[in-house]
Design an enzyme around this catalytic site. Sequence first.
Site, PDB file in Angstrom:
ATOM      1  N   GLU A   6      -4.656  -6.621   2.887  1.00  0.00           N
ATOM      2  CA  GLU A   6      -3.492  -7.399   3.307  1.00  0.00           C
ATOM      3  C   GLU A   6      -3.587  -8.852   2.869  1.00  0.00           C
ATOM      4  OE1 GLU A   6      -4.901  -5.041   5.047  1.00  0.00           O
ATOM      5  OE2 GLU A   6      -3.243  -3.622   5.203  1.00  0.00           O
ATOM      6  N   ALA A   9       3.342  -3.608  10.915  1.00  0.00           N
ATOM      7  CA  ALA A   9       3.306  -5.038  11.243  1.00  0.00           C
ATOM      8  C   ALA A   9       1.990  -5.419  11.899  1.00  0.00           C
ATOM      9  CB  ALA A   9       4.459  -5.388  12.174  1.00  0.00           C
ATOM     10  N   ASP A  10       1.370  -4.465  12.579  1.00  0.00           N
ATOM     11  CA  ASP A  10       0.103  -4.726  13.266  1.00  0.00           C
ATOM     12  C   ASP A  10      -0.981  -5.233  12.305  1.00  0.00           C
ATOM     13  OD1 ASP A  10       0.574  -2.881  16.036  1.00  0.00           O
ATOM     14  OD2 ASP A  10       1.696  -2.317  14.252  1.00  0.00           O
ATOM     15  N   HIS A  15      -0.136   0.337  16.364  1.00  0.00           N
ATOM     16  CA  HIS A  15       0.988   0.737  15.514  1.00  0.00           C
ATOM     17  C   HIS A  15       2.319   0.515  16.228  1.00  0.00           C
ATOM     18  CE1 HIS A  15      -2.388   2.859  13.667  1.00  0.00           C
ATOM     19  NE2 HIS A  15      -1.677   2.922  12.553  1.00  0.00           N
ATOM     20  N   GLU A  26       0.835  -1.205   0.000  1.00  0.00           N
ATOM     21  CA  GLU A  26       0.000   0.000   0.000  1.00  0.00           C
ATOM     22  C   GLU A  26       0.871   1.258   0.000  1.00  0.00           C
ATOM     23  OE1 GLU A  26      -2.259  -0.767   3.567  1.00  0.00           O
ATOM     24  OE2 GLU A  26      -2.932  -2.672   2.743  1.00  0.00           O
ATOM     25  N   ILE A  73      -0.592  -7.189   9.806  1.00  0.00           N
ATOM     26  CA  ILE A  73      -0.259  -8.493   9.223  1.00  0.00           C
ATOM     27  C   ILE A  73      -1.326  -9.524   9.596  1.00  0.00           C
ATOM     28  CG2 ILE A  73       1.146  -9.443  11.112  1.00  0.00           C
ATOM     29  CD1 ILE A  73       3.215 -10.237   8.922  1.00  0.00           C
TER      30      ILE A  73
END
Lengths: 323, 321
Positions: free
Chosen positions: A59, A83-84, A126, A28, A86
């Site tokens: 995602e 990463a949150d 985050h 993104e 994922i």
Amino acid sequence: MSTTYLEAIREGLWEEMERDPNVFLLGEDIGAYGGAFKVTAGLFERFGARRVVDTPISEAAIVGAAIGAALMGLRPVAEMQFADFITCGFDQIVNFAAKCRYRWNASVPMVVRAPSGGGVHGGPFHSQNPEMWFVRTPGLKVVAPATAYDAKGLIKSAIRDNDPVLFFEHKALYRRIKEDLPTEEYTVPIGKAKVVREGTDLTIVTYGAMVWVALEAAGTLAEEGASVEVVDLRTLLPLDRETVCESVKKTSKVLLLHEDTRTGGMAGELAASISESVFEYLDGPIVRVSAPDTPVPYSPPLEDAFLPNAEKVVEKARWLFRY
Amino acid sequence: MSAADLAHNCLYYMSLMREVEDRIERKLYRQGKIVGGVYVGRGQEAIPVGTALVAEPGDVLFPSHRDMAVFLIRGVTPGRILAQYMGRAGGVTGGRDANMHMGDLNHNIVSIISALAATVPVAAGAALALRYQGKNGVVFSYFGEGSTSRGDWHEGVNFATVQKLPVVFLCNNNQYAYSTPLSLQMACANVADRGPAYNMPAEIVDGNDVLAVYEATRRAVEYARAGNGPYLLECKTFRMTGHSAHDAAHYVPKDLFEEWGKLDPITRFEARMLAEGWGTQTEIDELRAAVHREVDEGVAWAEQSPYPDPATLLDGVYESS
Ligand SMILES: Cc1ncc(C[n+]2csc(CCOP(=O)(O)OP(=O)(O)O)c2C)c(N)n1
Ligand SMILES: [Mg+2]
């Protein structure tokens, strides 16, 4: 000219894209915008929309499409904006990518990059360190570099690896650390820990941003006359138990440190491995310093209390020395 | 291919799929020789046959759990398939996974995972790769109507349409997802109604008419191969069994089975073949006998295949191990 951790990742991506036309990026806002953290800045201008693919906010589709492209022989590098997020592609990673080779002997040479970690006041969504959700998934490889040198060398190895690799890059390190990198090409092997400071009295095993906390603590402890060895795991899966155990054999004391929360964290697995393999070398309990079992809080005093730091490590080490 | 040859192929693969699955579900399963669950596509054979017969060798197929004929058409032998269902070393996954969870890139077939619709974004990625590599292949993405409720389906379709990827989305709408009827699955009447939201052509076809499916697939594939983007084909059919071998489907009104039983794609197509003069009754009888022999041989091959050696348990988690 010294290179930041963030620039090191970009350089690694850049070099691999120059080297191998099968390498491409998707995620993104990674194209003309250069990514939320600007890791991919300039790559769109150099390689174009074919090789730097902007995607919808999807995602599952980002990871899924990376898997499909990898099955067809390409080497996709997918970016999670944080990463949150994922978790939105979790099934694709743990059920699809991780199991392809074991189930039907199909290679999935993809990389998923995930900016993780706290210390940036990002709040509960985050700041997380979701690595352990994946470390217990056989078939994946999980790396978490602490230095610019390793970040560049490991992203290059991850791209060349024929298995799916999750690359956790620590947001707080992006612009905070820099070093001079070799001008000649190099890679860093996946699956190898590194002794980043030698010592004889205590081993601290850690990874990611906590390597810097461990080094700071080791400096303080040195002033008190303690010689501390610091092991940077660098790769979390497959885990280099050998380097860890060798160090423990030498120092006989071990402190396990991670920014991730406590229960089910990497320290538990390390403690079990150390206990199984080198128990008779220990002359004290295996101790842990980690974040507590809470979500990552937002407000600075709360987050400061949440995150491990050098003080907490020094305090725990002193306790262990007194034991 | 002449009309008679095409008809022969259609009947052959529909009959082979029926026979392989009958053998699995009605014989081997009841004999306790099948390990795990069994899902069949009885009554839906026209869909995998009519679609996969259109595929070129370079096309990549993602069959779902009622698409057995896709494997047969791509050249995976009945023996390897039967051994798969029996958990044998000679099975497509060598005992690593069950039933229709099989893929083989030598045949350009990607294995599903259990999570429904998870293959849809993966199919989009495969299509992205084909275009990236300058190949003119098309990806065939199969799923049931129930699977279109999942987020992965929508994410995959959205990405594929935004990128105008060469994918044909092939839905078998058999009106049930396990015990859940269409009306509890979606608020629209047809899966094809989802097409316009993605600016994607969507067509409804009689899924029990193999030639109608074949012709519609040709249109869809031609559209996608020409670079126009994805195409959605909804094949209306009916699941003539329970969800799986353990499910008696008491929740399905009996008259629906009767009604749809009259539309059996194989019986219907045999009558059509005779009427069109594409084959004689003798030829049809011979074909049926040949299919029986082939499946007999497949069963024999599978039964002599050993179980996997437990010493291989740790192999192949990673490339080097
Ligand atoms: C994500 C997920 N949820 C639930 C299941 C269990 N399950 C397997 S098949 C099935 C029904 C599928 O319906 P549909 O997509 O219409 O396909 P059909 O079986 O009718 O061909 C369900 C609920 C699953 N495999 N994956
Ligand atoms: Mg259905």
